[in-house]
Design a protein around this motif. Structure first.
Motif, PDB file in Angstrom:
ATOM      1  N   ASP A 203      43.930  21.705  -9.515  1.00  0.00           N
ATOM      2  CA  ASP A 203      44.508  22.277 -10.727  1.00  0.00           C
ATOM      3  C   ASP A 203      43.382  22.553 -11.720  1.00  0.00           C
ATOM      4  OD1 ASP A 203      46.518  23.299 -12.332  1.00  0.00           O
ATOM      5  OD2 ASP A 203      47.834  21.576 -12.044  1.00  0.00           O
ATOM      6  N   TYR A 204      43.736  22.991 -12.941  1.00  0.00           N
ATOM      7  CA  TYR A 204      42.734  23.618 -13.801  1.00  0.00           C
ATOM      8  C   TYR A 204      42.789  23.130 -15.246  1.00  0.00           C
ATOM      9  CZ  TYR A 204      42.879  26.499  -9.663  1.00  0.00           C
ATOM     10  OH  TYR A 204      42.865  26.911  -8.351  1.00  0.00           O
ATOM     11  N   TRP A 205      42.918  21.821 -15.441  1.00  0.00           N
ATOM     12  CA  TRP A 205      43.022  21.243 -16.782  1.00  0.00           C
ATOM     13  C   TRP A 205      41.681  20.672 -17.248  1.00  0.00           C
ATOM     14  CZ3 TRP A 205      47.317  22.136 -19.496  1.00  0.00           C
ATOM     15  CH2 TRP A 205      48.499  22.419 -18.802  1.00  0.00           C
ATOM     16  N   ASN A 206      41.483  20.729 -18.575  1.00  0.00           N
ATOM     17  CA  ASN A 206      40.253  20.206 -19.175  1.00  0.00           C
ATOM     18  C   ASN A 206      40.526  19.890 -20.647  1.00  0.00           C
ATOM     19  OD1 ASN A 206      37.591  19.396 -19.277  1.00  0.00           O
ATOM     20  ND2 ASN A 206      36.745  21.457 -19.330  1.00  0.00           N
ATOM     21  N   PHE A 207      39.553  19.276 -21.324  1.00  0.00           N
ATOM     22  CA  PHE A 207      39.622  18.980 -22.757  1.00  0.00           C
ATOM     23  C   PHE A 207      40.922  18.252 -23.120  1.00  0.00           C
ATOM     24  CE2 PHE A 207      37.431  23.337 -22.802  1.00  0.00           C
ATOM     25  CZ  PHE A 207      36.183  22.779 -22.568  1.00  0.00           C
ATOM     26  N   VAL A 208      41.113  17.118 -22.501  1.00  0.00           N
ATOM     27  CA  VAL A 208      42.350  16.347 -22.695  1.00  0.00           C
ATOM     28  C   VAL A 208      42.172  15.376 -23.861  1.00  0.00           C
ATOM     29  CG1 VAL A 208      44.029  14.829 -21.588  1.00  0.00           C
ATOM     30  CG2 VAL A 208      42.759  16.523 -20.218  1.00  0.00           C
ATOM     31  N   SER A 209      43.201  15.224 -24.693  1.00  0.00           N
ATOM     32  CA  SER A 209      43.172  14.251 -25.785  1.00  0.00           C
ATOM     33  C   SER A 209      44.601  13.919 -26.206  1.00  0.00           C
ATOM     34  CB  SER A 209      42.386  14.791 -26.986  1.00  0.00           C
ATOM     35  OG  SER A 209      43.008  15.950 -27.500  1.00  0.00           O
ATOM     36  N   TRP A 210      44.759  12.758 -26.818  1.00  0.00           N
ATOM     37  CA  TRP A 210      46.065  12.374 -27.357  1.00  0.00           C
ATOM     38  C   TRP A 210      46.188  12.853 -28.789  1.00  0.00           C
ATOM     39  CZ3 TRP A 210      50.093  10.576 -24.670  1.00  0.00           C
ATOM     40  CH2 TRP A 210      49.865  10.032 -23.405  1.00  0.00           C
ATOM     41  N   GLU A 211      47.282  13.570 -29.065  1.00  0.00           N
ATOM     42  CA  GLU A 211      47.573  14.007 -30.431  1.00  0.00           C
ATOM     43  C   GLU A 211      48.155  12.840 -31.224  1.00  0.00           C
ATOM     44  OE1 GLU A 211      49.710  17.844 -32.571  1.00  0.00           O
ATOM     45  OE2 GLU A 211      50.405  17.176 -30.596  1.00  0.00           O
ATOM     46  N   ASP A 212      49.042  12.096 -30.596  1.00  0.00           N
ATOM     47  CA  ASP A 212      49.591  10.856 -31.118  1.00  0.00           C
ATOM     48  C   ASP A 212      50.092  10.063 -29.913  1.00  0.00           C
ATOM     49  OD1 ASP A 212      52.230  11.850 -30.474  1.00  0.00           O
ATOM     50  OD2 ASP A 212      52.228  12.938 -32.390  1.00  0.00           O
ATOM     51  N   ALA A 213      50.810   8.971 -30.161  1.00  0.00           N
ATOM     52  CA  ALA A 213      51.199   8.091 -29.062  1.00  0.00           C
ATOM     53  C   ALA A 213      52.147   8.730 -28.061  1.00  0.00           C
ATOM     54  CB  ALA A 213      51.840   6.819 -29.629  1.00  0.00           C
ATOM     55  N   SER A 214      52.806   9.815 -28.428  1.00  0.00           N
ATOM     56  CA  SER A 214      53.791  10.421 -27.526  1.00  0.00           C
ATOM     57  C   SER A 214      53.501  11.875 -27.170  1.00  0.00           C
ATOM     58  CB  SER A 214      55.198  10.330 -28.139  1.00  0.00           C
ATOM     59  OG  SER A 214      55.240  10.978 -29.395  1.00  0.00           O
ATOM     60  N   HIS A 215      52.358  12.404 -27.615  1.00  0.00           N
ATOM     61  CA  HIS A 215      52.035  13.800 -27.314  1.00  0.00           C
ATOM     62  C   HIS A 215      50.596  13.917 -26.814  1.00  0.00           C
ATOM     63  CE1 HIS A 215      55.451  14.231 -30.144  1.00  0.00           C
ATOM     64  NE2 HIS A 215      55.760  15.259 -29.361  1.00  0.00           N
ATOM     65  N   LEU A 216      50.461  14.562 -25.677  1.00  0.00           N
ATOM     66  CA  LEU A 216      49.162  14.782 -25.062  1.00  0.00           C
ATOM     67  C   LEU A 216      48.784  16.251 -25.192  1.00  0.00           C
ATOM     68  CD1 LEU A 216      46.999  13.292 -23.202  1.00  0.00           C
ATOM     69  CD2 LEU A 216      48.145  14.458 -21.300  1.00  0.00           C
ATOM     70  N   LEU A 217      47.535  16.512 -25.528  1.00  0.00           N
ATOM     71  CA  LEU A 217      47.013  17.879 -25.591  1.00  0.00           C
ATOM     72  C   LEU A 217      46.047  18.105 -24.437  1.00  0.00           C
ATOM     73  CD1 LEU A 217      46.213  18.111 -29.410  1.00  0.00           C
ATOM     74  CD2 LEU A 217      48.147  19.183 -28.233  1.00  0.00           C
TER      75      LEU A 217
END
Length: 477
Positions: A203-217
């Motif tokens: 797959d093709y995902w990158n630059f992952v981070s948590w926006e808050d405890a229940s949302h992932l960017l």
């Protein structure tokens, strides 16, 4: 979230490391790259001679690992380094804290609530033995762990500039410790109750981070080699298990290293902080006067954006003028108020020079940092990392070059005072939540008989200790 430029492998009892570029027969396999002998040729000859002596001792390869994910740019040289592994004291058991994760023998392990770590994944990498892991990321409440990997067949190539970004793509998962279930974040829709066993997925995902405890960017590059409207930044809601696109690649107007397009600006890196999505973009890539800038996008109003800083002009991957600067360093503080950045003063090959500045994102004021670090350290890409309390900053070399410098540590209370820490290791930093220590992985080099260990660097001590043996991409919760 950030994104080696070195290949590390084990042949029987010997661990070998070499720069992307050389065509070398190792363990009855061939490694191919596209290296340039532009510099340090003499330093390369002795290690190559050592490799010849080791061929007979090589068995089958056990694991291919790299600390960051991006192969050599092609401007380096083979770097088989016979540097001895330092003998460090073992860190006290309580140094690890209650929540942490790491990769061991290409599987993800995690510890919760102060318990011993357990194996989370059991993927089958027998057909795709070169595995590139992005750093695992804990949610604020420690219930979820996001992680991504990219598995490729043995014998991948590299070289060129900026070089293939093998860790810049990944299959993305979110593991729910409470339910003991995983979700695979896929397009066009997510896969609930995803298996953490079986054949590796692409797959093709990158630059992952948590926006808050229940949302992932997470940023989706799009299928390599294909143009797609799918590329952009997505938000995943762990409670509703819904995925939505919040920022289109067309809005940014740049394409990532992992899926470039001719004539388009290049997206080098991206970070999230306090409702703002920051991107590092190269304008006019391949030109003798390419410009590297950092831009800020509001996730509540993506059309609202601005350039935060111009990092400087360099011949970024220009023909016959490849600078040592390809991934210049920068980092936004967790509170979103400060930017640490490597400002490029001179980018001509052989004359590279830079300085590190701290920029107040509220009023634009700038101050110098890391004064007195060696000019040779600032003559190539660095990696910058803020502590969780926004008061400390670590600078490391972006990639291993054989004779490392740093890590270097400063406190904002006295940014002119630089603490040099040992042993010297390059790559990405993971801070402990209390901001009193950070972790980095060692490198596999000639003479080692194990996989990398993770070191812990305490801010009040100059020498690190061994934190976790046979572990890489260590990440604290």
């Amino acid at each position: 979230m950030k994104i080696v430029k070195q290949y590390d492998m084990v042949c029987g009892s010997q661990a070998l490391s070499f720069r992307d570029g050389a065509v070398l027969k190792l363990c009855n396999r061939e490694w191919r790259g596209d290296f340039s002998m532009r510099k340090r040729l003499r330093a390369a000859l002795f290690p190559v001679f050592l490799m010849v002596l080791l061929f007979a001792a090589c068995g089958g390869p056990r694991e291919g690992t790299i600390p960051r994910g991006t192969p050599d740019t092609g401007s380096g040289t083979p770097a088989i380094q016979p540097t001895p592994t330092p003998k460090l004291e073992q860190a006290p058991e309580n140094s690890k804290g209650d929540f942490y994760a790491f990769v061991r023998q290409n599987q993800l392990w995690a510890a919760q609530n102060g318990q011993s770590p357990t194996q989370v994944t059991s993927f089958n990498f027998s057909q795709n033995t070169m595995v590139f892991w992005q750093m695992p990321l804990w949610s604020a409440d420690h219930r979820y762990l996001a992680f991504a990997y990219h598995a490729l067949p043995y014998g991948i190539g590299g070289g060129g500039c900026p070089g293939p970004d093998y860790a810049g793509n990944g299959s993305l998962y979110v593991y729910d410790f409470q339910k003991g279930q995983a979700t695979a974040i896929r397009l066009p829709k997510i896969e609930r109750n995803a298996s953490l066993k079986g054949e590796a997925k692409e797959d093709y995902w990158n630059f992952v981070s948590w926006e808050d405890a229940s949302h992932l960017l997470a940023w989706y590059n799009g299928v390599t080699g294909k143009k797609s409207d799918d590329a952009g930044l997505y938000r995943y809601d762990v409670e509703s298990q819904k995925l939505e696109k919040v920022l289109s690649q067309s809005t940014i107007g740049a394409t990532p290293v992992a899926n470039p397009q001719q004539g388009k600006p290049t997206l080098l890196n991206a970070q999230y902080s306090q409702g703002q999505f920051y991107v590092q973009v190269v304008d006019k890539p391949g030109a003798n006067e390419s410009s590297v800038g950092i831009y800020r996008y509001s996730l509540s109003n993506p059309e609202k954006h601005e350039q935060v800083l111009n990092m400087g002009h360099i011949p970024w991957c220009a023909n016959r003028m490849v600078s040592a600067f390809v991934h210049p360093g920068w980092s936004v503080s967790p509170d979103g108020k400060q930017l640490a950045v490597q400002v490029l003063k001179e980018g001509r090959p052989g004359k590279e020079a830079s300085e590190i500045q701290i920029v107040n994102l509220e009023n634009g004021e700038k101050q110098g940092a890391f004064a007195g670090v060696p000019a040779t350290f600032l003559a190539r890409d660095v990696d910058l990392s803020w502590s969780p309390d926004n008061k400390k900053l670590v600078a490391t070399a972006y990639m291993q070059m054989g004779q490392e410098q740093g890590p270097f540590l400063i406190s904002l209370d006295n940014p002119g005072k630089v603490q040099t820490m040992t042993p010297s290791v390059a790559g990405q930093v993971s801070w402990r939540a209390d901001s009193e220590a950070f972790a980095m992985q060692s490198f596999q080099q000639l003479g080692m008989t194990t996989f990398p260990d993770t070191y812990i660097y305490y801010i009040d001590a100059s020498t690190a200790r061994t934190l976790e043996k046979n572990a890489r991409v260590f990440s604290w919760g």
